[in-house]
Design an enzyme around this catalytic site. Sequence first.
Site, mmCIF file in Angstrom:
data_model
loop_
_atom_site.group_PDB
_atom_site.id
_atom_site.type_symbol
_atom_site.label_atom_id
_atom_site.label_comp_id
_atom_site.label_asym_id
_atom_site.label_seq_id
_atom_site.Cartn_x
_atom_site.Cartn_y
_atom_site.Cartn_z
ATOM 1 N N HIS A 100 5.551 0.357 -31.291
ATOM 2 C CA HIS A 100 5.375 1.124 -32.527
ATOM 3 C C HIS A 100 6.630 0.959 -33.401
ATOM 4 C CE1 HIS A 100 3.773 4.285 -35.086
ATOM 5 N NE2 HIS A 100 4.989 4.798 -35.120
ATOM 6 N N VAL B 70 -7.117 5.087 -29.515
ATOM 7 C CA VAL B 70 -7.806 4.846 -28.246
ATOM 8 C C VAL B 70 -8.329 6.164 -27.672
ATOM 9 C CG1 VAL B 70 -6.529 2.737 -27.712
ATOM 10 C CG2 VAL B 70 -5.699 4.937 -26.849
HETATM 11 C C1 GAR Z 1 4.110 -4.172 -35.355
HETATM 12 O O1 GAR Z 1 5.166 -3.879 -36.233
HETATM 13 C C2 GAR Z 1 3.770 -2.987 -34.497
HETATM 14 O O2 GAR Z 1 4.873 -2.197 -34.197
HETATM 15 C C3 GAR Z 1 2.822 -2.244 -35.395
HETATM 16 O O3 GAR Z 1 2.037 -3.239 -35.985
HETATM 17 C C4 GAR Z 1 2.820 -4.412 -36.143
HETATM 18 C C5 GAR Z 1 2.040 -5.591 -35.598
HETATM 19 O O4 GAR Z 1 2.706 -6.783 -35.856
HETATM 20 N N1 GAR Z 1 2.021 -1.321 -34.643
HETATM 21 C C6 GAR Z 1 1.660 -0.140 -35.098
HETATM 22 O O5 GAR Z 1 1.951 0.269 -36.195
HETATM 23 C C7 GAR Z 1 0.832 0.669 -34.116
HETATM 24 N N2 GAR Z 1 0.824 2.045 -34.492
HETATM 25 P P1 GAR Z 1 2.208 -8.156 -35.256
HETATM 26 O O6 GAR Z 1 0.699 -8.221 -35.497
HETATM 27 O O7 GAR Z 1 2.940 -9.204 -36.022
HETATM 28 O O8 GAR Z 1 2.540 -8.157 -33.795
#
Ligand code: GAR
Length: 215
Positions: A136, A120
């Site tokens: 995260h 962002v």
């Molecule tokens: C989650 O594990 C979140 O922590 C990660 O993406 C996944 C989304 O899962 N986010 C990142 O890595 C951001 N840097 P979801 O689409 O099932 O909610």
Amino acid sequence: MDQSYQIDVTSSLISPDISIHNLATTKPIKLGVMASGNGSNFEVVAQAIANGQINAKIQVLIYNNPKAKAAVRAENHGVKSVLLNHRDFKTRADLDRQIVQTLRQHDVDFVIMAGWMRLVTQELIDAFPDRIINIHPSLLPSFKGVRAVEQALAAGVKITGCTVHLVCLAVDSGPILMQAAVPILPDDTVETLHARIQVQEHRILPLAIANIGNG
Ligand code: GAR
């Protein structure tokens, strides 16, 4: 898997202690959710709202990937979704300006990045100062950025987890609101470990939002 490595996912360490947190918020919060993929975190937030656990409304889901399952989940919950495909914008700032406009059009006062896989810019941060949170899949400040679960496995750490934090310009670096610890098991793969981390994400994200509602 060796019997001695069976763990009770509900006993994982979460800080601040979730048992002392009251989920019932007094002030309703108007949420905008941003997601890029599966949307399981969107789902738990929508469910917590539907169950009356969080006094909030998801005004809009913004997603950047046309194939994101999060959009299907939004439809199932009767939440409006808006596709802002990053490929249609020249710069990150252009995309963020459109995101801000969409969030404002939908009268959003707090933004949840729930699996938002784009960096962002100041455009978004300035529009919602201290009002954007991100989930995260690591215990920040370890393993920032992409492939956090893979990074933790490669580093050989024995405990990782997930973090809810306020978003600032530096990636995954804003003030930490809540964390849950997850042990790494000897035969873990990225998939098995991520699945256990997600169990904890689904516990702390609604709680962190409820805490915001409680000020
Ligand atoms: C989650 O594990 C979140 O922590 C990660 O993406 C996944 C989304 O899962 N986010 C990142 O890595 C951001 N840097 P979801 O689409 O099932 O909610």
